[in-house]
Design an enzyme around this catalytic site. Structure first.
Site, PDB file in Angstrom:
ATOM      1  N   GLY A  80       0.829  -1.300  -0.117  1.00  0.00           N
ATOM      2  CA  GLY A  80       0.173  -0.054   0.057  1.00  0.00           C
ATOM      3  C   GLY A  80       1.006   1.304   0.011  1.00  0.00           C
ATOM      4  N   CYS A  95       5.404  -6.078   1.777  1.00  0.00           N
ATOM      5  CA  CYS A  95       5.546  -4.736   1.695  1.00  0.00           C
ATOM      6  C   CYS A  95       5.132  -3.893   3.072  1.00  0.00           C
ATOM      7  CB  CYS A  95       5.304  -4.086   0.355  1.00  0.00           C
ATOM      8  SG  CYS A  95       6.128  -2.461  -0.064  1.00  0.00           S
ATOM      9  N   TYR A  96       4.088  -3.415   2.620  1.00  0.00           N
ATOM     10  CA  TYR A  96       3.349  -2.612   3.752  1.00  0.00           C
ATOM     11  C   TYR A  96       2.874  -3.504   4.701  1.00  0.00           C
ATOM     12  CZ  TYR A  96      -0.213   0.309   6.289  1.00  0.00           C
ATOM     13  OH  TYR A  96      -0.993   1.095   7.105  1.00  0.00           O
ATOM     14  N   HIS A 128       8.056  -7.759  -3.661  1.00  0.00           N
ATOM     15  CA  HIS A 128       6.770  -8.181  -4.239  1.00  0.00           C
ATOM     16  C   HIS A 128       6.867  -9.323  -5.005  1.00  0.00           C
ATOM     17  CE1 HIS A 128       4.440  -4.287  -3.105  1.00  0.00           C
ATOM     18  NE2 HIS A 128       5.475  -3.982  -3.195  1.00  0.00           N
ATOM     19  N   GLU A 138       4.524 -11.109  -6.188  1.00  0.00           N
ATOM     20  CA  GLU A 138       3.517 -11.149  -7.360  1.00  0.00           C
ATOM     21  C   GLU A 138       3.806 -10.759  -8.314  1.00  0.00           C
ATOM     22  OE1 GLU A 138       2.607  -7.413  -4.706  1.00  0.00           O
ATOM     23  OE2 GLU A 138       3.627  -9.315  -4.619  1.00  0.00           O
ATOM     24  N   ASP A 170     -12.488  -9.649 -24.511  1.00  0.00           N
ATOM     25  CA  ASP A 170     -13.285  -9.581 -23.448  1.00  0.00           C
ATOM     26  C   ASP A 170     -14.984  -9.774 -23.282  1.00  0.00           C
ATOM     27  OD1 ASP A 170     -10.591  -9.291 -22.525  1.00  0.00           O
ATOM     28  OD2 ASP A 170     -10.883  -7.116 -22.582  1.00  0.00           O
ATOM     29  N   LYS A 190      -6.503 -10.485 -18.747  1.00  0.00           N
ATOM     30  CA  LYS A 190      -6.570 -10.780 -20.032  1.00  0.00           C
ATOM     31  C   LYS A 190      -6.278 -12.247 -20.400  1.00  0.00           C
ATOM     32  CE  LYS A 190      -7.388  -8.046 -22.869  1.00  0.00           C
ATOM     33  NZ  LYS A 190      -8.453  -7.472 -23.662  1.00  0.00           N
TER      34      LYS A 190
END
Length: 514
Positions: free
Chosen positions: A63, A90-91, A172, A174, A230, A370
């Site tokens: 964050g 992180c945060y 991170h 991710e 989409d 996507k």
């Protein structure tokens, strides 16, 4: 954490608590890549809501705040520890450290971008020296007594903490930039949480069908089609879930489409067996955009006019409007779960929607990326050329013309775009690129053509590689390719005498220019 609950393992999630990071959804997405079901909740979600989900584990996101600032998002982590193992990122790591008795302080130097982390002990497939992605200005200055430092950054700061039922990472895992980031998440899920990987694309499809049926309860749905993967996936999914008689697809010619796109795409939709009609609304859109240069105003105008057109042309009895909104659209426009993340730009189908609507929204792929939607498309037997089509923005060419949108600029851009995209296909480059397009700049330059002086517009080329649209890098074309494209555009398209290539990644730029 083991479970003796009667809840099916495929229904047990990982809970990701959002503290405002632009990357929060990536955490949930990576867990789904590892075949673990995951849900995102606000950082302040009620404890009973979290407990009732019976999660395998709970992840505290990053964050933009500092944990010691007044008004920073917070909650009692010891309450969460009683429910499931925790992973702070992180945060989230700083929040864990501070609440468990450690000290978090501002660092003299920010750690941003690539960094080398050194682990003090092996952890699954993670190398002892790991290249990671960091983005923080605060550090854990004094770790809490219950957590030990198991990895350090190049600057010597704690990069990973570990204790009973608690893992924490200053970087991170991710993001795709972090080496073996998936392996770290897998280690937490399997080793610490004992989770069972039972989440698969067919399950996702069945879940989405069930959610749509539950939401609309037999009502008729108007499905907005754009020509991209989409909205096409949404249309086919809804048709299979509800039946073609209840899904009324509308493809609008807003005057902002690419060359010959309206007729080509409408024919394709009919060949897919969709209940589809085409609506020519070029006058409505271009009239509303006349004289408008600000990109946010363009997006909001287009969102408003789309809704007006859909409401005007909807059959009687339709109560819902379906859209192919994806998560990257949402996170740039509004905080996904009402948390503290910042708005980057309004997407016409998210932040651009008018406050008052007569139709209720159905957005079944709103939480997906996507590539996940493309996987659903293959499961739904959509043609491969439609599945692999480059993303095209809902506002169309309006946000690829920097400045006022008019017929002359649209025609120039359509011709140049056709040359660029056809050249990519001809050279076998189209499938290597996430998204490619042209941008007509509000700049004129002096040129010389046919021994005469010209004063015409500048065209920008943009081509990026990406996995999910959240981060992207520019595609390294060979010089000969750029020379060939530039020559063909300046020779064939009247109104352009200079071509430039955009070599900016995301971040700091976005993929589209507006």
């Amino acid at each position: 954490m083991s479970s003796k609950s009667t809840t099916k393992s495929t229904d047990r999630p990982f809970i990701v608590l959002d503290f405002g990071s632009q990357l929060t959804q990536l955490i949930a997405r990576r867990l789904r890549e590892l075949n673990y079901y995951s849900e995102i909740l606000p950082y302040n979600a009620p404890l009973e809501r979290i407990r009732a989900a019976h999660p395998w584990g709970i992840i505290l996101s990053g964050g933009p705040s500092s944990v010691y600032e007044e008004g920073a998002p917070t909650r009692q982590v010891e309450d969460l520890m009683k429910i499931a193992p925790l992973l702070g990122i992180c945060y989230g790591m700083q929040l864990l450290a501070r609440q468990l008795g450690g000290v978090v302080a501002q660092s003299l130097e920010r750690e941003y971008g690539f960094s080398l982390v050194k682990w003090k002990e092996p952890l699954g497939k993670v190398p002892l020296e790991q290249r990671v992605w960091m983005s923080h200005g605060d550090i854990v200055k004094v770790p809490p007594a219950s957590l030990k430092v198991v990895a350090t950054s190049e600057a010597g700061h704690p990069a990973a903490l570990k204790g009973p039922g608690v893992w924490a990472l200053q970087f991170h895992p991710e993001v795709s930039h972090t080496e073996q980031g998936l392996a770290l998440l897998q280690a937490f899920a399997a080793q610490e949480c004992g989770a069972e990987p039972n989440w698969r694309t067919p399950h996702v499809l069945d879940l989405l069908k069930d959610k749509v049926r539950e939401q609309v309860k037999g009502a008729h749905v108007l499905c907005a089609l754009s020509g991209g993967v989409d909205s096409s996936v949404v249309a086919v999914l809804l048709t299979k879930a509800l039946g073609a008689d209840k899904v009324h697809c509308v493809f609008v010619n807003n005057g902002l489409l690419r060359k010959n796109e309206y007729d080509h795409v409408l024919d394709r939709y009919r060949s897919l067996g969709l209940n589809v009609v085409g609506v020519d609304a070029r006058h409505e859109f271009l009239s509303a955009l006349a004289g408008v240069e600000d990109p946010e105003k363009k997006r909001k105008i287009i969102g408003r006019v789309f809704i007006e057109v859909f409401e005007k042309h909807r059959p009687g009895g339709v109560e819902f409007l379906a859209q192919g909104t994806l998560y990257p659209d949402v996170i740039e426009s509004v905080s996904f779960i009402g948390g503290p993340s910042q708005t980057i730009k309004s997407h016409h189908n998210v932040g651009g929607l008018p406050a008052q609507m007569k139709l209720q929204l159905v957005e079944p792929v709103r939480e997906l990326f996507k590539d996940e939607v493309r996987a659903l498309g293959r499961l739904l037997d959509l043609p491969e050329d439609l599945i692999e089509r480059h993303p095209f923005p809902g506002p169309g060419l309006a946000i690829r013309i920097l400045g006022e949108v008019n017929e002359e600029s649209l025609e120039i851009l359509r011709q140049a775009d056709e040359i660029f995209i056809n050249k990519l296909r001809e050279k076998g480059l189209y499938r290597q690129i996430w998204q490619a397009f042209c941008v007509l700049l509000p700049v004129k330059s002096v040129g010389v053509q046919g021994d005469g002086r010209t004063y015409e517009q500048v065209l920008g080329l943009r081509a990026v590689t990406s996995q999910d649209g959240m981060t992207a890098d520019w595609f390294p074309f060979a010089h000969d390719f750029l020379r060939e494209v530039s020559n063909e555009i300046t020779n064939r398209v009247r109104g352009i005498n200079r071509v430039v290539y955009d070599v900016t990644s995301k971040p700091p730029a976005t993929i589209e220019w507006e």
